[in-house]
Design an enzyme around this catalytic site. Structure first.
Site, short mmCIF file in Angstrom:
data_model
loop_
_atom_site.label_atom_id
_atom_site.label_comp_id
_atom_site.label_asym_id
_atom_site.label_seq_id
_atom_site.Cartn_x
_atom_site.Cartn_y
_atom_site.Cartn_z
N LYS A 22 0.84 -1.22 0.00
CA LYS A 22 0.00 0.00 0.00
C LYS A 22 0.86 1.26 0.00
O LYS A 22 0.64 2.17 -0.79
CB LYS A 22 -0.92 -0.01 1.22
CG LYS A 22 -1.49 1.35 1.57
CD LYS A 22 -2.19 1.33 2.92
CE LYS A 22 -2.50 2.70 3.44
NZ LYS A 22 -1.39 3.34 4.15
N ASN A 23 1.83 1.31 0.91
CA ASN A 23 2.57 2.56 1.05
C ASN A 23 3.54 2.82 -0.09
O ASN A 23 4.05 3.94 -0.22
CB ASN A 23 3.24 2.64 2.43
CG ASN A 23 2.20 2.87 3.53
OD1 ASN A 23 1.06 3.26 3.25
ND2 ASN A 23 2.58 2.61 4.77
N ARG A 92 -4.10 10.25 3.24
CA ARG A 92 -2.90 10.97 3.63
C ARG A 92 -1.97 11.14 2.42
O ARG A 92 -1.38 12.19 2.20
CB ARG A 92 -2.22 10.12 4.71
CG ARG A 92 -0.88 10.59 5.15
CD ARG A 92 -1.00 11.46 6.36
NE ARG A 92 0.29 11.96 6.78
CZ ARG A 92 0.47 13.19 7.23
NH1 ARG A 92 -0.52 14.01 7.32
NH2 ARG A 92 1.66 13.58 7.61
N CYS A 116 -5.33 8.41 8.34
CA CYS A 116 -5.58 7.95 9.70
C CYS A 116 -5.26 9.04 10.72
O CYS A 116 -4.28 9.77 10.58
CB CYS A 116 -4.70 6.73 10.00
SG CYS A 116 -5.20 5.28 9.09
N ARG A 121 0.05 15.16 12.52
CA ARG A 121 0.87 14.63 11.41
C ARG A 121 1.24 15.79 10.49
O ARG A 121 0.68 15.95 9.41
CB ARG A 121 0.10 13.53 10.65
CG ARG A 121 -0.21 12.34 11.51
CD ARG A 121 -0.95 11.26 10.74
NE ARG A 121 -0.10 10.50 9.86
CZ ARG A 121 -0.52 9.54 9.05
NH1 ARG A 121 -1.80 9.23 9.03
NH2 ARG A 121 0.32 8.89 8.28
N ASP A 304 3.48 0.80 12.19
CA ASP A 304 2.26 0.24 11.58
C ASP A 304 1.94 -1.17 12.08
O ASP A 304 0.84 -1.67 11.86
CB ASP A 304 2.38 0.21 10.05
CG ASP A 304 2.49 1.61 9.47
OD1 ASP A 304 2.11 2.56 10.16
OD2 ASP A 304 2.97 1.74 8.33
N ILE A 326 7.07 6.99 17.18
CA ILE A 326 6.75 7.71 15.93
C ILE A 326 5.43 8.48 16.10
O ILE A 326 5.36 9.66 15.82
CB ILE A 326 6.63 6.75 14.73
CG1 ILE A 326 7.83 5.78 14.66
CG2 ILE A 326 6.45 7.52 13.42
CD1 ILE A 326 9.14 6.37 14.25
N ARG A 396 -8.88 0.41 3.34
CA ARG A 396 -7.83 1.26 2.77
C ARG A 396 -6.52 0.50 2.63
O ARG A 396 -5.64 0.93 1.88
CB ARG A 396 -7.61 2.49 3.65
CG ARG A 396 -8.76 3.47 3.62
CD ARG A 396 -8.38 4.79 4.25
NE ARG A 396 -7.01 5.12 3.92
CZ ARG A 396 -6.08 5.46 4.80
NH1 ARG A 396 -6.35 5.56 6.06
NH2 ARG A 396 -4.86 5.73 4.39
N1 EPU Z 1 6.70 14.36 10.64
C1 EPU Z 1 6.90 15.70 10.90
N2 EPU Z 1 6.93 16.55 9.84
C2 EPU Z 1 6.78 16.14 8.56
C3 EPU Z 1 6.58 14.79 8.31
C4 EPU Z 1 6.54 13.91 9.37
O1 EPU Z 1 7.06 16.10 12.05
O2 EPU Z 1 6.83 16.99 7.66
C5 EPU Z 1 6.69 13.40 11.77
C6 EPU Z 1 5.35 12.68 11.89
O3 EPU Z 1 4.42 13.42 12.64
C7 EPU Z 1 5.75 11.37 12.53
C8 EPU Z 1 7.14 11.11 11.95
O4 EPU Z 1 7.60 12.37 11.47
O5 EPU Z 1 5.88 11.53 13.92
C9 EPU Z 1 7.19 10.11 10.81
O6 EPU Z 1 6.23 10.47 9.82
P1 EPU Z 1 6.39 10.07 8.29
O7 EPU Z 1 6.42 11.31 7.49
O8 EPU Z 1 7.52 9.10 8.14
O9 EPU Z 1 5.02 9.36 8.04
P2 EPU Z 1 4.16 9.41 6.73
O10 EPU Z 1 5.05 9.45 5.55
O11 EPU Z 1 3.11 10.45 6.83
C10 EPU Z 1 4.14 6.86 6.35
C11 EPU Z 1 3.10 5.81 6.18
C12 EPU Z 1 2.44 5.52 7.51
C13 EPU Z 1 3.51 5.12 8.51
C14 EPU Z 1 4.60 6.18 8.60
C15 EPU Z 1 5.76 5.81 9.50
C16 EPU Z 1 2.33 6.28 3.95
C17 EPU Z 1 1.26 6.78 3.07
N3 EPU Z 1 2.10 6.30 5.24
O12 EPU Z 1 3.45 8.02 6.80
O13 EPU Z 1 1.58 4.44 7.27
O14 EPU Z 1 2.92 4.94 9.77
O15 EPU Z 1 5.13 6.44 7.28
O16 EPU Z 1 6.36 4.64 9.04
O17 EPU Z 1 3.37 5.84 3.48
C18 EPU Z 1 -0.23 3.01 7.68
O18 EPU Z 1 0.13 2.34 6.69
O19 EPU Z 1 -1.11 2.60 8.48
C19 EPU Z 1 0.39 4.30 7.93
C20 EPU Z 1 -0.13 5.21 8.75
#
Ligand code: EPU
Length: 428
Positions: A22-23, A92, A116, A121, A304, A326, A396
């Site tokens: 998915k991601n 997201r 989610c 975030r 996750d 995280i 999702r």
């Molecule tokens: N963060 C910031 N600023 C940013 C971006 C992130 O402070 O600009 C913080 C976030 O709040 C969090 C940490 O950095 O505390 C990591 O966030 P990250 O950006 O890595 O998460 P994401 O890219 O929004 C993806 C996955 C999530 C997964 C996270 C962590 C996707 C679409 N989503 O989210 O997947 O939990 O990485 O591995 O790739 C899921 O599949 O259930 C899911 C939520």
């Protein structure tokens, strides 16, 4: 609207095939915007996020064809249509449209992403990266406006290790002039997958999967064919299920190296695991030992899988502590597990689980995708019938869930919500 009904307590046995990640999918699909001829992605999961992204590509003028698990996108007629509202708010990963549209059109208007609710975030690191590449960015009435006369390569240090920011900056930088260096980049396998697609499209990227990624911008990108990697989180979910209820569960189409942290923890609990090239065999013992886990960026224990793992820990003897570094508020599944008789308390960023406890079937609600996974695992472990609402979250991320679970010997089915349940859901 439907709910998931689970008759729990049955042992699980057999083979389950993991779908595409998915991601990765949610980034690969927007990445096709950057090409000038058709891109085919093979092995896509059958999940609602993929459907939504398909619709969004069509809204901006793309021609998208899906056959079985393959999607072909012809991006040649796409335009930089503003997408301030509507479907972008549903997931997201719609933030990847920012990087891809900025890369191709040098402008984009994208509504702030949904997805989610796991606590705050922010996307400040994405914005920081785009600005470093020369974009001007404003936030007006819940939509992000991005515009650049030209994108120029830059050295970008991420203050937070972020999967989304790393991929998004890569998407914009492949079409910038000159070299971009992303420092303190995230190292998740999905980042390598996106870099592989972009490279097949003609991009020049080195270091994906390490914490320094170098990108030399190119003038144009072309179509290609790409096979997505297996979903390590779906695979991990079935491994956890195998540990909880398995009498020999073979997980097929998995890259075991992507799940080393989970495999180590399951072995520590006493679970018998054998891994081959692209398969993992899991046999759940009758007695599980309590363990502590702390979620970390890859290759640490994935956030996750924290929620599904919590369900498993209710069966382990002793006290286990789960700490999410995280997303410190990713604990909405805990109250629901308590309804099912779990003995868990939350203190700050940690959940303390005391076991072993026999879970009981109950009516529970999935508040987010992986909370949903925790609940269907708990339902399969429980005595009696469990009803899970909030299926839109589970849909999702889990492809063909009912078929896959029943293929392992579970008794799971979907049922329409009653009028009363619909009213109740609306009010909560
Ligand atoms: N963060 C910031 N600023 C940013 C971006 C992130 O402070 O600009 C913080 C976030 O709040 C969090 C940490 O950095 O505390 C990591 O966030 P990250 O950006 O890595 O998460 P994401 O890219 O929004 C993806 C996955 C999530 C997964 C996270 C962590 C996707 C679409 N989503 O989210 O997947 O939990 O990485 O591995 O790739 C899921 O599949 O259930 C899911 C939520």
């Amino acid at each position: 609207m439907e709910k998931l009904k689970i008759a729990g307590g049955y042992p699980l046995k057999g083979t389950v095939r993991v779908s595409g990640a998915k991601n990765s999918a949610v980034a690969l699909i927007p990445a096709t915007i950057l090409a000038e001829s058709p891109v085919t992605i093979e092995g896509l999961p059958d999940i609602s996020d993929v459907e939504i992204l398909k619709d969004l590509l069509e809204e901006i003028g793309g021609t998208v064809r899906i056959t079985d698990d393959e999607m072909t996108v012809d991006p040649s007629a796409m335009i930089s249509m503003p997408l301030p509202n509507g479907k972008v708010k549903k997931l997201r990963a719609s933030y990847y449209l920012m990087g891809a549209m900025l890369g191709r059109f040098k402008k984009a208007v994208i509504g702030l992403p949904g997805g989610c609710h796991l606590g705050p975030r922010p996307i400040d690191q994405h914005i920081k990266g785009f600005e470093a590449l020369g974009a001007q960015i404003t936030n007006e009435q819940g939509a992000i406006y991005l515009r650049a006369d030209e994108l120029r390569g830059a050295r970008i240090y991420l203050d937070v290790v972020s999967v989304g920011a790393t991929i998004n900056i890569m998407l914009a930088a492949v079409r910038a002039k000159g070299r971009t260096i992303i420092e303190n980049a995230a190292k998740e396998p999905e980042i390598i997958d996106v870099a592989t697609l972009l490279t097949n499209m003609g991009a020049k990227i080195k270091g994906a999967g390490t914490d320094v990624i170098r990108i030399d911008g190119v003038d144009s990108l072309h179509g290609c064919r790409h096979t997505i990697i297996p979903d390590r989180i779906e695979a991990g979910t079935y491994m956890i299920l195998g540990a909880a209820m398995g009498e020999g569960v073979l997980i097929d189409n998995v890259i075991p190296q992507h799940l080393e942290s989970l495999i180590a923890k399951l072995r520590e609990m006493g679970v018998n695991i054998e891994s081959g090239d692209d398969q993992v065999f899991v046999n759940g013992p009758s007695n599980l030992k309590a363990v502590d886990i702390k979620t970390l960026v890859y290759p640490g224990f994935p956030t996750d899988l924290q929620q599904p793992f919590t369900a498993l820990l209710t069966k382990a003897a002793g006290s286990s502590v789960v700490t999410d570094t995280i997303y410190g508020a990713r604990f909405k599944h805990i109250d629901e597990l308590r309804r099912m008789n779990a003995n868990i308390k939350v203190e700050g960023r940690s959940a303390i689980i005391n076991g072993p406890i026999q879970l009981h079937g109950a009516k529970v609600k999935a508040s987010d995708l992986r909370a949903g996974a925790a609940l269907f695992i708990a339902g399969l472990m429980a005595e009696g019938i469990t009803e899970v609402t909030g299926l839109d979250h589970i849909d999702r991320g889990y492809s063909n869930l009912v078929e896959k679970l029943n293929g392992l010997g579970a008794t799971v089915w979907r049922e329409a919500l009653t009028q009363e349940e619909l009213e109740h859901l609306k009010n909560t």
